[in-house]
Design a protein around this motif. Structure first.
Motif, mmCIF file in Angstrom:
data_model
loop_
_atom_site.group_PDB
_atom_site.id
_atom_site.type_symbol
_atom_site.label_atom_id
_atom_site.label_comp_id
_atom_site.label_asym_id
_atom_site.label_seq_id
_atom_site.Cartn_x
_atom_site.Cartn_y
_atom_site.Cartn_z
ATOM 1 N N UNK A 49 -4.977 -6.688 3.855
ATOM 2 C CA UNK A 49 -5.653 -5.562 4.775
ATOM 3 C C UNK A 49 -4.515 -5.335 5.665
ATOM 4 N N UNK A 50 -3.477 -5.979 6.585
ATOM 5 C CA UNK A 50 -3.037 -5.477 7.000
ATOM 6 C C UNK A 50 -1.687 -4.571 5.875
ATOM 7 N N UNK A 51 -1.443 -5.135 4.931
ATOM 8 C CA UNK A 51 -0.269 -4.334 4.454
ATOM 9 C C UNK A 51 -0.831 -2.934 3.756
ATOM 10 N N UNK A 52 -2.163 -3.179 3.766
ATOM 11 C CA UNK A 52 -3.398 -1.897 2.663
ATOM 12 C C UNK A 52 -2.711 -0.543 3.438
ATOM 13 N N UNK A 53 -3.472 -1.191 4.807
ATOM 14 C CA UNK A 53 -3.630 0.070 6.091
ATOM 15 C C UNK A 53 -2.672 -0.114 7.043
ATOM 16 N N UNK A 54 -0.970 -0.326 6.520
ATOM 17 C CA UNK A 54 0.123 -0.299 7.627
ATOM 18 C C UNK A 54 -0.628 -0.570 8.811
ATOM 19 N N UNK A 55 -1.321 -1.806 9.317
ATOM 20 C CA UNK A 55 -0.758 -2.534 10.125
ATOM 21 C C UNK A 55 0.073 -3.185 11.230
ATOM 22 N N UNK A 56 0.758 -2.761 12.235
ATOM 23 C CA UNK A 56 2.234 -3.097 12.879
ATOM 24 C C UNK A 56 1.570 -4.753 13.366
#
Length: 716
Positions: A49-56
């Motif tokens: 989820x973090x990589x897909x939506x580029x969450x810092x």
């Protein structure tokens, strides 16, 4: 742990002990595969989820998602809630504080110093360690952000993203635990206790029948003894057990752990045993079987005779110790109904725990701990800013993560953190950059790599506390290299900077904690154990108030303090193994004695809780006035014995008092007027157990700490 201590002493030029230690720590146990599966699944979903939506700050989210999974839904809920609350409070504090000092270098430097001091003080003084740790961690990881040359709006946004990412990892982990909760039906503590009892029973049965010991039983006993009971004690601190049940199970876990240690040492002896000795061993095995059934069913085992009156057979030299330990386990279970029945509803209940640990404001040790941690982290902050090298800011987090109250415990964490950084950063991180990442062009391929690292890290993280921190550091080093930016990291400088930062932090911690108000684990262990003896003396004198509510509240606080001190002594005993110096052999000898005495004291603790109910005259525990007066005088004299034991261990050569004949349990029937003995038979049996345990501990302490002078006679 005994085997580890021996290995550490005799490992000159040989790594056999290390290989055996790792084999035992990494061996499967009941529930380990399920826990690792949940940890890896939660961390992998967070990463995707973090990589897909580029969450810092996805790296930190994936790390926390891996480490907050627990054996129970209640434990995970509590850990996740504390993580979210601590992170939010830390984020708000950083944003508000940093904005106030923005633009003034001197104010900013003072604010950073104050923040570091507050973070370390909270670790030591706050009663909720999890929330304190997450608050401190969220401030530590965002301090370097506010040193970067970006706009104020970007700094605020990045800080909020850090809080949001960590909260996201917590929520995903909690949802995973909810989904798996329906598949878990067993009590982890009961199952672990029974696993140990089964293996000890199998060992004794083989000795009794003259059969060779199966290799599976031998390996299981050695593994269980090496792993110890640290994980069980950790489970007992989580929600799901009330205070009374926690104290009873704490004593039971300590005794079963000691029984396992003794049995593991028996695996190396031959079975040259006479027929009479076989019958004696068979009797012990049968009693263990009854205890195992009682543990699983929640009943009381049948009465057993007192063991240990005759010498152990040569073929089983530790049989006497096994018999005495089995007898103590029976005493704990036999006292369970009275020790766990709280009497009137709410009589032992308290509201929310105080935010600070008892005596936090008056104890200078908390202040010293905060000053040492602040000094180490502050020097790291000054150095990486003076060198304009922000990549080594991991030095500050290293100071925070390895800050413990004793030298030995800090050395243990420092060693594991450095080793984890080498494995996760240099070996796996750089190895993946050189050989694997150039051949991956999709998130699917990276997910496979991430899951492989997560499985390795989670499996190590589910070891005993002596090794589990290594697994956390492996996944942390890997994530900080490969998840800090949303691209495949090919620069080797990132891994280099992480390792240099860790080395800098470890060096500063060594300077601050080894040379400034240093507290060797051996000294702290002795001090904590003496505190246990004095607290048990205080418990024996309770209640000090005639008000039932005040007395119940006071006894609750006292019992919780004693339970915490027992755990502290055991933890400090583990830290002794990582300290070296001229006093090492003396500290190890004291550690062995304390580990032998502690199960007996835990049993006595449970018995004292039951005895207190008679003093409080709770419903079902009423006694005639003559017996109550006798008990008060008996308890006062019993408390004097434990005060003397504490003085003797501290080096005060005092004579250990004994209980006068008129106040021994044999004199109890003479103080009963026209009341039948049957009415106080349970009370008499309880006092008999207390008397024997107190006498046994007093004899052992007197033997190991002989008086150097004759003390003046004191009144009884």
């Amino acid at each position: 742990m005994a085997s580890i201590a021996q290995s550490l002493d005799g490992a000159a030029g040989s790594f056999t002990w290390l290989r055996e230690f790792l084999r035992q720590e990494l061996a499967p146990y009941r529930g380990r595969a399920s826990l690792v599966t949940r940890m890896v699944t939660a961390s992998t979903l967070t990463m995707i989820i973090g990589v897909t939506f580029q969450i810092p700050y996805t790296a930190f989210a994936a790390i926390f998602a891996l480490v907050i999974s627990r054996e129970s839904l209640e434990g995970t809920t509590k850990a996740a809630s504390a993580l979210v609350v601590g992170s939010v409070l830390g984020g708000v504090y950083v944003v508000v504080g940093a904005m106030l000092v923005l633009g003034n270098p001197m104010l900013r430097f003072l604010w950073v110093g104050g923040t570091l001091f507050l973070a370390f003080y909270g670790l030591s003084a706050l009663s909720n360690y999890t929330a304190a740790a997450k608050f401190a961690y969220s401030t530590v990881i965002t301090i370097p952000l506010w040193d970067s040359r970006i706009s104020s709006e970007s700094k605020v946004a990045s800080t909020l993203w850090a809080v949001g990412a960590i909260s996201l990892g917590s929520v995903i982990t909690l949802l995973m635990e909810v989904g798996f909760a329906g598949f878990r039906r067993t009590d982890q503590v009961r199952a672990a206790i029974c696993e140990r009892l089964v293996n000890v029973e199998d060992l004794l049965t083989c000795f009794a029948n003259g059969h060779p010991l199966p290799e599976a039983t031998r390996s299981a006993l050695v593994r269980l003894a090496t792993v110890g009971i640290s994980r069980l004690r950790e489970v007992l601190q989580r929600p799901g057990y009330n205070a009374q049940r926690k104290q009873e199970l704490g004593a039971l876990v300590a005794l079963v752990g000691r029984l396992t240690d003794i049995a593991a040492n028996l695996t190396q002896f031959s079975d040259r045993i006479t027929d009479d000795d076989r019958n004696r061993i068979r009797t012990v095995a049968g009693n263990i079987a009854e205890i195992r059934v009682a543990v699983m069913s929640g009943t009381i085992p049948q009465s057993i005779g007192r063991f240990g009156e005759s010498e152990a057979p040569p073929g089983v030299p530790l049989l006497g110790e096994i018999e005495r330990t089995v007898s103590l386990i029976h005493n704990v279970l036999a006292g369970a109904p009275s020790a766990t029945d709280d009497g009137p509803a709410g009589s032992y209940d308290r509201g929310q725990a105080a935010p600070l640990v008892p005596g936090a404001l008056s104890d200078p040790e908390h202040l010293k701990f905060a000053l040492r941690g602040c000094l180490a982290a502050g020097l790291c902050y000054f150095i990486y800013n003076a060198l304009f090298w922000p990549g080594i800011s991991t030095a500050i987090t290293t100071c925070f993560l390895t800050a413990l109250t004793t030298i030995g415990a800090s050395h243990q964490k420092q060693l594991l953190r450095f080793t984890g950084a080498l494995i996760g950063g240099l070996v796996i991180g750089i190895g993946a950059q050189v050989f694997i990442l150039p051949n991956i062009d999709s998130i699917g391929g990276f997910t496979v790599l991430f899951m492989a690292v997560a499985v390795l890290s989670a499996w190590i993280a589910t070891s005993s506390p002596r090794l589990s921190y290594l697994g956390v550091q492996i996944v942390a080093a890997f994530c900080l290299i490969n998840l800090q930016e949303f691209k495949f990291q090919t620069s080797l400088a990132v891994a280099r900077d992480r390792v240099v930062g860790i080395l800098l932090g470890l060096f500063m911690m060594w300077l601050a904690f080894d040379f400034l108000w240093s507290a060797p684990a051996g000294v702290a262990m002795k001090r904590a154990f003496v505190s246990v003896l004095r607290l048990l003396a205080q418990l024996a004198r309770e209640p000090m108030s005639q008000d039932i509510r005040v007395a119940s509240e006071r006894s609750y606080v006292l019992r919780e303090t004693i339970n915490t001190q027992f755990d502290k002594v055991r933890s400090l005993a583990d830290g002794v193994l990582f300290e070296f110096g001229p006093s090492r052999q003396q500290d190890l000898a004291l550690r062995d004695r304390i580990r032998q005495w502690q199960p007996q004291l835990r049993t006595l603790f449970v018995m004292r809780i039951a005895s207190l109910k008679y003093r409080l005259q709770l419903p079902g525990f009423e006694l005639p006035e003559s017996v109550r007066l006798w008990q008060r005088q008996y308890d006062d004299r019993s408390a004097d014995i434990f005060s003397d034991l504490a003085d003797r261990i501290e080096g005060k050569a005092l004579e250990i008092r004994t209980i006068p004949p008129e106040f021994t349990v044999s004199a109890l029937p003479h103080v009963i007027d026209d009341v039948s003995i049957e009415q106080v038979s349970s009370f008499r049996a309880l006092i008999g157990c207390i008397e024997r345990l107190t006498s046994d501990v007093a004899e052992q302490v007197a033997r190991d700490y002989p008086a150097t002078r004759v003390a003046a006679t004191r009144p009884s």
